[in-house]
Design a protein around this motif. Structure first.
Motif, mmCIF file in Angstrom:
data_model
loop_
_atom_site.group_PDB
_atom_site.id
_atom_site.type_symbol
_atom_site.label_atom_id
_atom_site.label_comp_id
_atom_site.label_asym_id
_atom_site.label_seq_id
_atom_site.Cartn_x
_atom_site.Cartn_y
_atom_site.Cartn_z
ATOM 1 N N LEU A 266 -5.870 -7.708 12.486
ATOM 2 C CA LEU A 266 -5.029 -7.093 11.461
ATOM 3 C C LEU A 266 -5.377 -7.621 10.081
ATOM 4 N N THR A 267 -5.584 -8.933 9.974
ATOM 5 C CA THR A 267 -5.925 -9.527 8.681
ATOM 6 C C THR A 267 -7.265 -9.016 8.172
ATOM 7 N N THR A 268 -8.234 -8.863 9.083
ATOM 8 C CA THR A 268 -9.548 -8.358 8.682
ATOM 9 C C THR A 268 -9.462 -6.944 8.121
ATOM 10 N N VAL A 269 -8.676 -6.096 8.789
ATOM 11 C CA VAL A 269 -8.516 -4.715 8.301
ATOM 12 C C VAL A 269 -7.859 -4.716 6.922
ATOM 13 N N MET A 270 -6.851 -5.565 6.721
ATOM 14 C CA MET A 270 -6.176 -5.611 5.423
ATOM 15 C C MET A 270 -7.109 -6.120 4.328
ATOM 16 N N VAL A 271 -7.945 -7.090 4.648
ATOM 17 C CA VAL A 271 -8.898 -7.617 3.663
ATOM 18 C C VAL A 271 -9.910 -6.540 3.279
ATOM 19 N N VAL A 272 -10.365 -5.761 4.261
ATOM 20 C CA VAL A 272 -11.318 -4.682 3.967
ATOM 21 C C VAL A 272 -10.678 -3.630 3.060
ATOM 22 N N ILE A 273 -9.434 -3.254 3.367
ATOM 23 C CA ILE A 273 -8.733 -2.276 2.529
ATOM 24 C C ILE A 273 -8.549 -2.817 1.112
ATOM 25 N N LEU A 274 -8.201 -4.107 1.011
ATOM 26 C CA LEU A 274 -8.043 -4.725 -0.301
ATOM 27 C C LEU A 274 -9.347 -4.720 -1.080
ATOM 28 N N ALA A 275 -10.455 -5.019 -0.415
ATOM 29 C CA ALA A 275 -11.751 -5.024 -1.090
ATOM 30 C C ALA A 275 -12.121 -3.631 -1.578
ATOM 31 N N ILE A 276 -11.872 -2.608 -0.745
ATOM 32 C CA ILE A 276 -12.160 -1.234 -1.155
ATOM 33 C C ILE A 276 -11.307 -0.843 -2.360
ATOM 34 N N VAL B 216 0.844 -1.199 0.000
ATOM 35 C CA VAL B 216 0.000 0.000 0.000
ATOM 36 C C VAL B 216 0.877 1.246 0.000
ATOM 37 N N GLY B 217 1.963 1.225 0.799
ATOM 38 C CA GLY B 217 2.866 2.364 0.840
ATOM 39 C C GLY B 217 3.546 2.637 -0.488
ATOM 40 N N ALA B 218 3.654 1.618 -1.339
ATOM 41 C CA ALA B 218 4.278 1.791 -2.653
ATOM 42 C C ALA B 218 3.338 2.415 -3.672
ATOM 43 N N HIS B 219 2.076 2.674 -3.291
ATOM 44 C CA HIS B 219 1.107 3.243 -4.233
ATOM 45 C C HIS B 219 0.550 4.574 -3.748
ATOM 46 N N ILE B 220 1.048 5.109 -2.631
ATOM 47 C CA ILE B 220 0.579 6.411 -2.131
ATOM 48 C C ILE B 220 1.541 7.482 -2.630
ATOM 49 N N PRO B 221 1.135 8.332 -3.574
ATOM 50 C CA PRO B 221 2.072 9.330 -4.131
ATOM 51 C C PRO B 221 2.379 10.438 -3.138
ATOM 52 N N LEU B 222 3.540 11.043 -3.315
ATOM 53 C CA LEU B 222 3.932 12.184 -2.495
ATOM 54 C C LEU B 222 3.042 13.382 -2.801
ATOM 55 N N PRO B 223 2.684 14.177 -1.789
ATOM 56 C CA PRO B 223 1.913 15.402 -2.068
ATOM 57 C C PRO B 223 2.721 16.377 -2.909
ATOM 58 N N GLY B 224 2.131 16.852 -3.998
ATOM 59 C CA GLY B 224 2.802 17.817 -4.860
ATOM 60 C C GLY B 224 3.514 17.205 -6.044
ATOM 61 N N ILE B 225 3.232 15.948 -6.356
ATOM 62 C CA ILE B 225 3.888 15.297 -7.481
ATOM 63 C C ILE B 225 2.829 14.780 -8.452
ATOM 64 N N ASP B 226 3.172 14.740 -9.721
ATOM 65 C CA ASP B 226 2.269 14.229 -10.756
ATOM 66 C C ASP B 226 2.744 12.838 -11.167
ATOM 67 N N PRO B 227 2.132 11.775 -10.660
ATOM 68 C CA PRO B 227 2.603 10.418 -10.967
ATOM 69 C C PRO B 227 2.513 10.068 -12.447
#
Length: 499
Positions: free
Chosen positions: A477-487, A30-41
């Motif tokens: 922890l697994t439940t939270v990750m599954v919910v984030i993945l589904a979203i 997830v951290g590898a897909h959150i762009p820095l503020p102020g950048i155009d990916p």
């Protein structure tokens, strides 16, 4: 093998460790897909695609592979885990040459904790330096990448110059420290080596794209060049041969027989048994390839800049020979791999210390006198093994370039047929399977193999596992990750079908 995976979920502790590991790896992705503020990916991704298509960007391509694509997305984890690995390597080398650090390592857990703390401090310093350099390169891409056209690719940084520099450096440093903490937690409470798994999962993240590119190679539209059935059979055969070769050389050992003398203490007889001393064929692992690839990038850039600055066309022409596809590049690559293989062995392998330990405990190698002759014998054997391992590393490192330039195979496909990524992936998977098999055998389950066992690459690399997290915490922890993945999947589907 499939029954072994099913049995691994029947052991509560192992099941908890596996789910915990998968959850933390998901956080890293997830951290590898959150762009820095102020950048155009989009501008950044478009530029890297053009660099890859033109055959350039080898430095960024190598670094982007280790970050799992976070670099091309301008993510908060754009620096990846590499600063922590660089700091660890630096302190490993310093421990071998600095007496104070060597004594600290020999003090037990307290000394190792201090070294770990020093490594973390060094990681922060490396992150700050690399973060500033990367941000400056993104703000002025034409300096680092000649030929960059803002009108063609667009502006990468759209925020204020100094504000973006300060905050983005802090964000990327925090992202690397988060990955470092996740890796340590996986090592202690999960399964496998956490840092290695973070790199491996980043490499494997490009597997779906590589599979799609492979499909397009053989089923391209009519009128577009595509590969036929013979090339497909050769690629599958090459993939299997390379994978088997990596496994054989990674697991390969030269067993030196060791005999222990008998000792009579009172009415008991001690010793007398036979054992062996395992010497690895590829003792240095993948490190020589990483060092050689990184070092070869600097002369090419330096000569190119010097030739342009001092109006020396022959320097620019010579710099063009130090890139992929040119024989001077592969000649220097071979020499550097040989050098770093022997350098790593000379620093990490201590034949004199091994000979002294054998002599202290009454052990000796049959046909070799104890002491200095034993050290010379081990050094001679290790020298020959290192040569074989270095030649193997050179062949594996060059295979992707052969596919890339001979068959015009896309880079993302060629890198799965050898190279640094393939070496890391196979080695980490073997280590992880070995740990899972250890849990299975302790609970009287069958391992992955019906005959024999998966042997680890090095018994010295085994890390004492901490207590596994509780089942309740892991399930939450697994439940939270599954919910984030589904979203995330729903958001992707809505955006994809809306377009």
């Amino acid at each position: 093998m499939f029954s072994a995976f099913a049995n691994s979920l029947k052991i509560p502790e192992l099941r908890s460790r596996i789910l915990y590991t998968l959850s933390l790896l998901f956080i890293a992705r997830v951290g590898a897909h959150i762009p820095l503020p102020g950048i155009d990916p989009k501008s950044l991704e478009l530029f890297f695609k053009a660099q890859t298509a033109a055959g350039g960007g080898s430095l960024m391509g190598l670094y982007n592979m280790f970050t799992g694509g976070a670099l091309t997305k301008g993510a908060v984890c754009a620096l990846g885990i590499m600063p922590y690995i660089s700091a660890s390597i630096i302190f490993q080398l310093l421990t071998a040459v600095v007496p104070a650090l060597s004594r600290l390592q020999q003090e037990g857990d307290v000394g190792r904790q201090k070294l770990t703390q020093y490594t973390r401090y060094a990681t922060v310093i490396i992150c700050l330096i690399q973060g500033v350099l990367l941000i400056r390169a993104l703000q002025n891409p034409a300096i680092l990448f000649p030929g960059y056209d803002v009108n063609l690719y667009g502006q990468i940084v759209v925020a204020s110059k100094w504000t973006f520099l300060v905050f983005s450096t802090i964000y990327m440093t925090a992202g690397t420290m988060l990955l470092m903490w996740l890796g340590e937690q996986i090592t202690q409470r999960g399964i496998g080596n956490g840092v290695s798994l973070l790199i491996t999962i980043g490499i494997l993240a490009d597997l779906p794209g590589a599979a799609m590119a492979t499909y397009q190679l053989f089923f391209a539209p009519i009128g577009v060049a595509r590969l036929g059935l013979p090339q497909g059979i050769m690629m599958v055969t090459l993939f299997l041969v390379v994978t088997m070769g990596i496994i054989l050389v990674t697991q390969g050992q030269r067993k030196i027989p060791v005999q222990y003398a008998k000792r009579v203490v009172g009415q008991k007889v001690y010793g007398g048994q036979s054992s062996f001393l395992p010497l690895k064929v590829n003792y240095s692992g993948v490190m020589p390839v990483i060092f050689a690839s990184a070092i070869l990038l600097f002369p090419q850039q330096i000569l190119q800049y010097a030739g342009a600055a001092f109006n020396m066309p022959f320097l620019i022409e010579f710099s063009h020979n130090l890139v992929h596809g040119q024989w001077p590049y592969y000649l220097l690559m071979t020499l550097l791999i040989l050098f770093f293989s022997y350098f790593w062995v000379s620093v990490m392998f201590k034949p004199i210390q091994i000979a002294d330990d054998l002599k202290k405990y009454g052990g000796y190698i049959p046909g070799v006198r104890p002491g200095e002759p034993t050290a010379s014998f081990l050094d001679f054997i290790m020298t020959r093994l290192t040569l074989a391992g270095a030649i193997f590393l050179t062949v594996i490192a060059i295979i992707p370039d052969i596919l890339l330039f001979a068959w015009n195979v896309p880079p993302r496909v060629a890198y799965f047929f050898g190279g640094t990524g393939m070496l890391i992936t196979v080695g980490v998977i073997l280590d992880t399977m070995r740990q899972i098999e250890t849990f299975l055998l302790q609970r009287h389950y069958d391992g992955f193999l019906k005959k024999g066992r998966i042997r680890g690459r090095s018994t010295a690399s085994t890390v004492a596992l901490g207590e596994a997290a509780s089942d309740k915490a892991v399930m939450q922890l697994t439940t939270v990750m599954v919910v984030i993945l589904a979203i995330g999947l729903i958001a992707w589907a809505v955006r994809h079908f809306a377009l």
